[in-house]
Design a protein around this motif. Structure first.
Motif, short mmCIF file in Angstrom:
data_model
loop_
_atom_site.label_atom_id
_atom_site.label_comp_id
_atom_site.label_asym_id
_atom_site.label_seq_id
_atom_site.Cartn_x
_atom_site.Cartn_y
_atom_site.Cartn_z
N ALA A 110 -8.36 23.70 -16.07
CA ALA A 110 -9.29 23.18 -17.12
C ALA A 110 -8.51 23.37 -18.48
O ALA A 110 -8.80 22.55 -19.37
N ALA A 111 -7.66 24.33 -18.71
CA ALA A 111 -6.68 24.52 -19.86
C ALA A 111 -6.03 23.05 -19.95
O ALA A 111 -5.48 22.68 -21.14
N LEU A 112 -5.49 22.64 -18.84
CA LEU A 112 -4.58 21.56 -19.05
C LEU A 112 -5.35 20.31 -19.41
O LEU A 112 -4.69 19.36 -20.01
N ALA A 113 -6.38 20.02 -19.46
CA ALA A 113 -7.29 19.09 -19.82
C ALA A 113 -8.23 19.49 -20.84
O ALA A 113 -9.45 19.39 -20.72
N ALA A 114 -7.80 20.17 -21.71
CA ALA A 114 -8.81 20.84 -22.87
C ALA A 114 -9.40 19.44 -23.53
O ALA A 114 -8.79 18.66 -24.29
N ASP A 115 -10.74 19.73 -23.73
CA ASP A 115 -11.43 18.50 -24.43
C ASP A 115 -10.92 18.32 -25.96
O ASP A 115 -10.99 19.69 -26.67
N PHE A 149 -11.75 10.15 -30.60
CA PHE A 149 -10.62 11.19 -30.17
C PHE A 149 -9.86 11.76 -31.19
O PHE A 149 -9.15 10.92 -31.84
N PRO A 150 -9.91 12.87 -31.71
CA PRO A 150 -9.48 13.46 -32.74
C PRO A 150 -7.87 13.46 -32.82
O PRO A 150 -7.40 13.52 -31.64
N LYS A 151 -7.19 13.65 -33.88
CA LYS A 151 -5.89 13.78 -33.98
C LYS A 151 -5.34 14.91 -33.65
O LYS A 151 -4.31 15.10 -32.79
N ALA A 152 -6.11 16.02 -33.64
CA ALA A 152 -5.82 17.33 -33.21
C ALA A 152 -4.35 17.70 -33.43
O ALA A 152 -3.63 17.56 -34.43
N GLY A 196 9.74 12.37 -12.84
CA GLY A 196 10.76 11.55 -13.77
C GLY A 196 9.87 10.80 -14.82
O GLY A 196 10.29 9.93 -15.65
N ASN A 197 8.52 11.02 -14.75
CA ASN A 197 7.55 10.14 -15.82
C ASN A 197 7.06 11.23 -16.68
O ASN A 197 6.29 12.22 -16.33
N LEU A 198 6.77 10.82 -17.96
CA LEU A 198 5.91 11.58 -18.84
C LEU A 198 4.63 10.77 -18.95
O LEU A 198 4.34 9.64 -18.55
N GLU A 199 3.45 11.68 -19.54
CA GLU A 199 2.22 10.96 -19.56
C GLU A 199 1.61 12.03 -20.66
O GLU A 199 1.98 13.04 -21.08
N TYR A 200 0.90 11.11 -21.65
CA TYR A 200 0.16 12.08 -22.66
C TYR A 200 -1.25 11.54 -22.56
O TYR A 200 -1.62 10.51 -22.23
N PHE A 201 -2.18 12.63 -22.66
CA PHE A 201 -3.79 12.18 -22.61
C PHE A 201 -4.51 12.96 -23.39
O PHE A 201 -4.07 14.24 -23.81
N MET A 202 -5.91 12.79 -23.65
CA MET A 202 -6.82 13.69 -24.35
C MET A 202 -8.07 13.32 -23.76
O MET A 202 -8.52 11.92 -23.31
N GLU A 203 -9.02 14.09 -23.47
CA GLU A 203 -10.21 13.88 -23.00
C GLU A 203 -11.22 14.35 -24.08
O GLU A 203 -11.00 15.33 -24.73
N ALA A 204 -12.29 13.40 -24.15
CA ALA A 204 -13.50 13.63 -25.22
C ALA A 204 -14.65 13.17 -24.46
O ALA A 204 -14.71 11.74 -24.05
N ARG A 233 -10.97 9.90 -20.66
CA ARG A 233 -9.55 10.15 -20.84
C ARG A 233 -9.00 9.02 -21.49
O ARG A 233 -8.90 8.17 -20.76
N LEU A 234 -8.41 9.24 -22.64
CA LEU A 234 -7.38 8.37 -23.11
C LEU A 234 -6.12 8.55 -22.75
O LEU A 234 -5.62 9.63 -22.91
N TYR A 235 -5.36 7.79 -22.03
CA TYR A 235 -4.07 7.97 -21.24
C TYR A 235 -2.94 7.03 -21.88
O TYR A 235 -3.20 5.97 -21.72
N ILE A 236 -1.74 7.73 -21.94
CA ILE A 236 -0.71 6.80 -22.30
C ILE A 236 0.47 7.40 -21.26
O ILE A 236 1.00 8.28 -21.20
#
Length: 146
Positions: A18-23, A124-127, A33-41, A45-48
């Motif tokens: 739950a902490a890994l995917a904090a809203d 999706f806030p800047k946060a 070997g791959n990076l990912e950036y994401f946010m849940e709201a 999930r907006l995923y890069i």
């Protein structure tokens, strides 16, 4: 006693995930070997995706939108941020898409993003984006065409 330890262990794992995917907070992940950036709201999930030369040398950086619970990809969406609109999903496999990818990263670092799909709209806030998402002016670890 064993059941109590098992229950505590499962609780700890659940809290960790739950902490890994904090809203409403950007999260950075790394695997194979791959990076990912994401946010849940609001359940989305907006995923890069940021494949690297060390991970998936033939894959390009990409932007996608998913239903967080089912991981079902949304086939068409727009991201409006900092006065710019980006159509998704897309990958940075051309000069234009690579430029858009870099521009989107920089915009996400500086302003809230409004994502529209179907008849829905989610902010999706800047946060903490400026601390998690790499600056576009730096050398990106992501595979982009140009």
């Amino acid at each position: 006693m064993r059941k109590a330890r098992l229950a505590l262990g499962l609780l700890a794992i659940t809290v960790s995930f739950a902490a890994l995917a904090a809203d409403g907070r950007w999260t950075r992940g790394f695997g194979q070997g791959n990076l990912e950036y994401f946010m849940e709201a609001k359940g989305m999930r907006l995923y890069i995706g940021c494949p690297t030369q060390d991970g998936s040398a033939d894959a390009f950086a990409n932007v996608s939108l998913y239903v967080a619970e089912t991981q079902k990809e949304v086939p068409a969406f727009t991201v409006k941020v900092n006065g710019n609109t980006y159509r998704g999903p897309f990958e940075a496999g051309s000069r234009v898409d690579s430029d858009n990818f870099r521009s989107l990263l920089e915009d996400l670092r500086s302003a809230d993003a409004v994502v529209r799909f179907g008849k829905k709209s989610i902010t999706f806030p800047k946060a903490n984006a400026d601390k998690v998402i790499p600056a576009a002016g730096t050398v990106l670890p992501c595979n982009v065409l140009f």
